[in-house]
Design a protein around this motif. Structure first.
Motif, short mmCIF file in Angstrom:
data_model
loop_
_atom_site.label_atom_id
_atom_site.label_comp_id
_atom_site.label_asym_id
_atom_site.label_seq_id
_atom_site.Cartn_x
_atom_site.Cartn_y
_atom_site.Cartn_z
N ASN A 24 61.25 28.07 33.11
CA ASN A 24 62.24 29.14 33.23
C ASN A 24 63.63 28.72 32.78
N GLY A 25 63.72 27.57 32.14
CA GLY A 25 64.99 27.11 31.59
C GLY A 25 65.93 26.48 32.59
N ILE A 26 65.44 26.14 33.76
CA ILE A 26 66.27 25.50 34.78
C ILE A 26 66.08 23.99 34.68
N ALA A 27 67.13 23.30 34.33
CA ALA A 27 67.06 21.86 34.13
C ALA A 27 67.08 21.13 35.47
N SER A 28 66.48 19.97 35.49
CA SER A 28 66.57 19.11 36.67
C SER A 28 66.94 17.71 36.19
N GLY A 29 67.27 16.89 37.13
CA GLY A 29 67.56 15.50 36.80
C GLY A 29 66.28 14.78 36.42
N PRO A 30 66.42 13.53 36.02
CA PRO A 30 65.23 12.76 35.64
C PRO A 30 64.30 12.53 36.84
N ILE A 31 63.01 12.61 36.56
CA ILE A 31 62.00 12.38 37.59
C ILE A 31 61.14 11.20 37.16
N HIS A 32 61.08 10.21 38.00
CA HIS A 32 60.23 9.04 37.75
C HIS A 32 59.21 8.97 38.88
N LEU A 33 57.95 8.84 38.50
CA LEU A 33 56.87 8.74 39.46
C LEU A 33 56.32 7.32 39.44
N PHE A 34 56.49 6.62 40.54
CA PHE A 34 55.92 5.28 40.71
C PHE A 34 54.67 5.46 41.55
N PHE A 35 53.52 5.16 40.94
CA PHE A 35 52.25 5.44 41.58
C PHE A 35 51.28 4.30 41.29
N HIS A 62 55.22 5.58 36.05
CA HIS A 62 55.16 4.12 36.14
C HIS A 62 53.89 3.82 36.94
N LEU A 63 52.79 3.57 36.25
CA LEU A 63 51.49 3.40 36.89
C LEU A 63 51.20 1.92 37.14
N ALA A 64 50.97 1.59 38.39
CA ALA A 64 50.63 0.23 38.79
C ALA A 64 49.13 0.15 39.03
N LEU A 65 48.49 -0.83 38.40
CA LEU A 65 47.04 -1.02 38.56
C LEU A 65 46.79 -2.35 39.23
N SER A 66 46.14 -2.31 40.38
CA SER A 66 45.95 -3.54 41.15
C SER A 66 44.65 -4.27 40.85
N ARG A 67 43.70 -3.60 40.21
CA ARG A 67 42.41 -4.25 39.96
C ARG A 67 41.92 -4.06 38.53
N HIS A 78 56.08 -3.78 42.32
CA HIS A 78 56.28 -4.53 41.08
C HIS A 78 56.82 -3.62 39.98
N LYS A 79 56.30 -2.40 39.91
CA LYS A 79 56.78 -1.45 38.91
C LYS A 79 58.24 -1.07 39.17
N ILE A 80 58.59 -0.90 40.45
CA ILE A 80 59.99 -0.61 40.78
C ILE A 80 60.88 -1.77 40.38
N ARG A 81 60.44 -2.98 40.69
CA ARG A 81 61.21 -4.16 40.31
C ARG A 81 61.33 -4.27 38.78
N ASP A 82 60.23 -4.02 38.07
CA ASP A 82 60.25 -4.09 36.60
C ASP A 82 61.22 -3.09 36.01
#
Length: 94
Positions: A24-35, A62-67, A78-82
């Motif tokens: 609808n043309g409504i801007a938002s700030g940046p969204i980062h997903l750490f998962f 920012h996808l973290a894979l543990s296995r 770790h992704k947040i730190r990176d």
């Protein structure tokens, strides 16, 4: 947004709302997903939706894979730190 043990379900409504705003043309700030999840295969439930939002420029994943057999063990912290100074810029400047 940080999905530390909660999975993606709590964030889906928020992302759907922001996608509607964007449409609808409504801007938002940046969204980062750490998962995080164990492997790429564990990310199947919402992958199409999340990757679609990423392609539209709604968020950065920012996808973290543990296995994963293809990459070293990583957890959400770790992704947040990176991402480092980018996190502090989002918290303080945006």
């Amino acid at each position: 947004m940080v999905g530390a043990g909660t999975g993606l379900a709590p964030m889906i409504g928020f992302l759907q709302d922001k996608a509607l705003d964007l449409a609808n043309g409504i801007a938002s700030g940046p969204i980062h997903l750490f998962f995080g999840c164990r492997t790429e295969e564990d990310f199947i439930y919402y992958e199409d939706m999340i990757r679609g939002y990423e392609k539209k420029g709604l968020l950065v994943v920012h996808l973290a894979l543990s296995r994963s057999k293809n990459s070293p063990k990583k957890y959400v912290q770790h992704k947040i730190r990176d991402f480092g100074s980018g996190v502090s810029e989002l918290l303080w400047d945006e």
